[in-house]
Design a protein around this motif. Structure first.
Motif, PDB file in Angstrom:
ATOM      1  N   TRP A 118      -6.659   7.561  -7.540  1.00  0.00           N
ATOM      2  CA  TRP A 118      -6.785   8.628  -6.545  1.00  0.00           C
ATOM      3  C   TRP A 118      -7.879   8.224  -5.580  1.00  0.00           C
ATOM      4  O   TRP A 118      -8.930   7.768  -6.026  1.00  0.00           O
ATOM      5  CB  TRP A 118      -7.154   9.984  -7.172  1.00  0.00           C
ATOM      6  N   PRO A 119      -7.657   8.320  -4.305  1.00  0.00           N
ATOM      7  CA  PRO A 119      -6.488   8.901  -3.638  1.00  0.00           C
ATOM      8  C   PRO A 119      -5.302   7.964  -3.455  1.00  0.00           C
ATOM      9  O   PRO A 119      -4.288   8.346  -2.893  1.00  0.00           O
ATOM     10  CB  PRO A 119      -7.057   9.313  -2.290  1.00  0.00           C
ATOM     11  N   GLY A 120      -5.423   6.724  -3.950  1.00  0.00           N
ATOM     12  CA  GLY A 120      -4.378   5.744  -3.690  1.00  0.00           C
ATOM     13  C   GLY A 120      -3.018   6.094  -4.257  1.00  0.00           C
ATOM     14  O   GLY A 120      -1.988   5.734  -3.686  1.00  0.00           O
ATOM     15  N   GLY A 121      -2.986   6.766  -5.406  1.00  0.00           N
ATOM     16  CA  GLY A 121      -1.711   7.139  -6.011  1.00  0.00           C
ATOM     17  C   GLY A 121      -0.879   5.952  -6.456  1.00  0.00           C
ATOM     18  O   GLY A 121       0.359   6.024  -6.479  1.00  0.00           O
ATOM     19  N   ARG A 122      -1.541   4.859  -6.859  1.00  0.00           N
ATOM     20  CA  ARG A 122      -0.808   3.656  -7.241  1.00  0.00           C
ATOM     21  C   ARG A 122      -0.412   3.640  -8.717  1.00  0.00           C
ATOM     22  O   ARG A 122       0.253   2.700  -9.164  1.00  0.00           O
ATOM     23  CB  ARG A 122      -1.638   2.414  -6.914  1.00  0.00           C
ATOM     24  N   GLY A 123      -0.848   4.661  -9.451  1.00  0.00           N
ATOM     25  CA  GLY A 123      -0.454   4.760 -10.849  1.00  0.00           C
ATOM     26  C   GLY A 123       0.551   5.878 -11.031  1.00  0.00           C
ATOM     27  O   GLY A 123       1.527   5.973 -10.298  1.00  0.00           O
ATOM     28  N   THR A 124       0.255   6.764 -11.968  1.00  0.00           N
ATOM     29  CA  THR A 124       1.177   7.871 -12.247  1.00  0.00           C
ATOM     30  C   THR A 124       0.813   9.140 -11.480  1.00  0.00           C
ATOM     31  O   THR A 124       1.566  10.109 -11.515  1.00  0.00           O
ATOM     32  CB  THR A 124       1.182   8.202 -13.753  1.00  0.00           C
ATOM     33  N   GLY A 125      -0.340   9.143 -10.820  1.00  0.00           N
ATOM     34  CA  GLY A 125      -0.784  10.334 -10.102  1.00  0.00           C
ATOM     35  C   GLY A 125      -0.072  10.528  -8.781  1.00  0.00           C
ATOM     36  O   GLY A 125       0.609   9.627  -8.268  1.00  0.00           O
ATOM     37  N   ILE A 126      -0.265  11.717  -8.193  1.00  0.00           N
ATOM     38  CA  ILE A 126       0.456  12.066  -6.962  1.00  0.00           C
ATOM     39  C   ILE A 126      -0.183  11.464  -5.721  1.00  0.00           C
ATOM     40  O   ILE A 126       0.466  11.361  -4.679  1.00  0.00           O
ATOM     41  CB  ILE A 126       0.564  13.587  -6.818  1.00  0.00           C
ATOM     42  N   GLY A 127      -1.445  11.054  -5.791  1.00  0.00           N
ATOM     43  CA  GLY A 127      -2.099  10.457  -4.639  1.00  0.00           C
ATOM     44  C   GLY A 127      -2.321  11.459  -3.520  1.00  0.00           C
ATOM     45  O   GLY A 127      -1.948  12.629  -3.595  1.00  0.00           O
TER      46      GLY A 127
END
Length: 233
Positions: A118-127
């Motif tokens: 976060w904030p990149g959202g490159r994993g499982t998160g929404i970013g």
């Protein structure tokens, strides 16, 4: 105002011995159960607003000047406890990695510890697209260089562990904004392997909100315990 940024200190009615203080690095007043309890116990509270700087080196340098100013002006303890809530984790941890001798302990609450999560959202998160663009800009990075830049707290654990700064980590295991598996869980594993003292409180089924604990007693106890240690504030 300091360096063009707003900063302030909230004083208790009667200061605790040694004039300890809690420095909240972001979102002052939100989910402030522990803050209020510490204020009632004689702690000062402080905040220096550096929103949208994402714990970048320029923000950390400003934080250093703020700490020097408030300790000299108000006679506060040499080493505060830093509270890093959400993106505030970037500020709190990067500050501790840069100035470990100036930090008594870290209380991290659902903290961002990897800008690519976060904030990149490159994993499982929404970013978060707007925040990601801001973050890249303040770090002088781009989409290509961000992954290997080594600027996130998870890349800077060693100096904090070497200084044996106590950490309390509070997070929900169902967080889709700042996924625990990509942030807090990795910190807990790596910090422990390096011999750093860390305590974790994982809230089953809880997302990014609410922060803190409905009963802040465990948080307050951790902070008071750190402040009473031989090398405390």
């Amino acid at each position: 105002m300091l360096d063009g940024r707003e900063g302030f200190v909230v004083a208790p009615r009667t200061a605790a011995p040694g004039r300890p203080w809690l420095w909240r690095t972001e979102f002052f007043g939100d989910f402030a159960q522990a803050d209020r309890a510490l204020l009632a116990a004689g702690w000062h509270l402080a905040c220096f607003r550096l929103s949208d700087q994402y714990g970048c080196p320029g923000a950390v340098a400003r934080m250093g000047r703020f700490q020097s100013y408030v300790t000299e002006t108000f006679g506060l303890a040499r080493r505060p406890v830093l509270l890093g809530l959400s993106r505030g984790g970037l500020y709190a941890f990067n500050y501790a990695a840069t100035y470990p001798e100036r930090v008594a302990a870290l209380y991290l609450d659902a903290p961002v510890l990897d800008i690519c999560s976060w904030p990149g959202g490159r994993g499982t998160g929404i970013g978060a697209a707007r925040e990601w663009a801001e973050c890249l800009a303040v770090y002088g990075l781009d989409e290509r260089t961000a992954s290997d830049a080594g600027v996130s707290p998870l890349d800077r654990i060693k100096p904090v562990a070497k200084a044996r700064i106590p950490i309390l980590l509070v997070a929900g295991d169902a967080d889709i904004v700042v996924p625990y598996a990509e942030n807090g869980a990795l910190l807990a594993e790596r910090y422990s392997l390096l011999g750093g003292p860390i305590e974790t409180i994982v809230k089953p089924g809880v997302g990014h909100h609410p922060h803190s604990l409905s009963d802040p007693a465990p948080i307050v106890a951790f902070i008071l315990r750190c402040s009473q240690a031989p090398d405390g504030p």
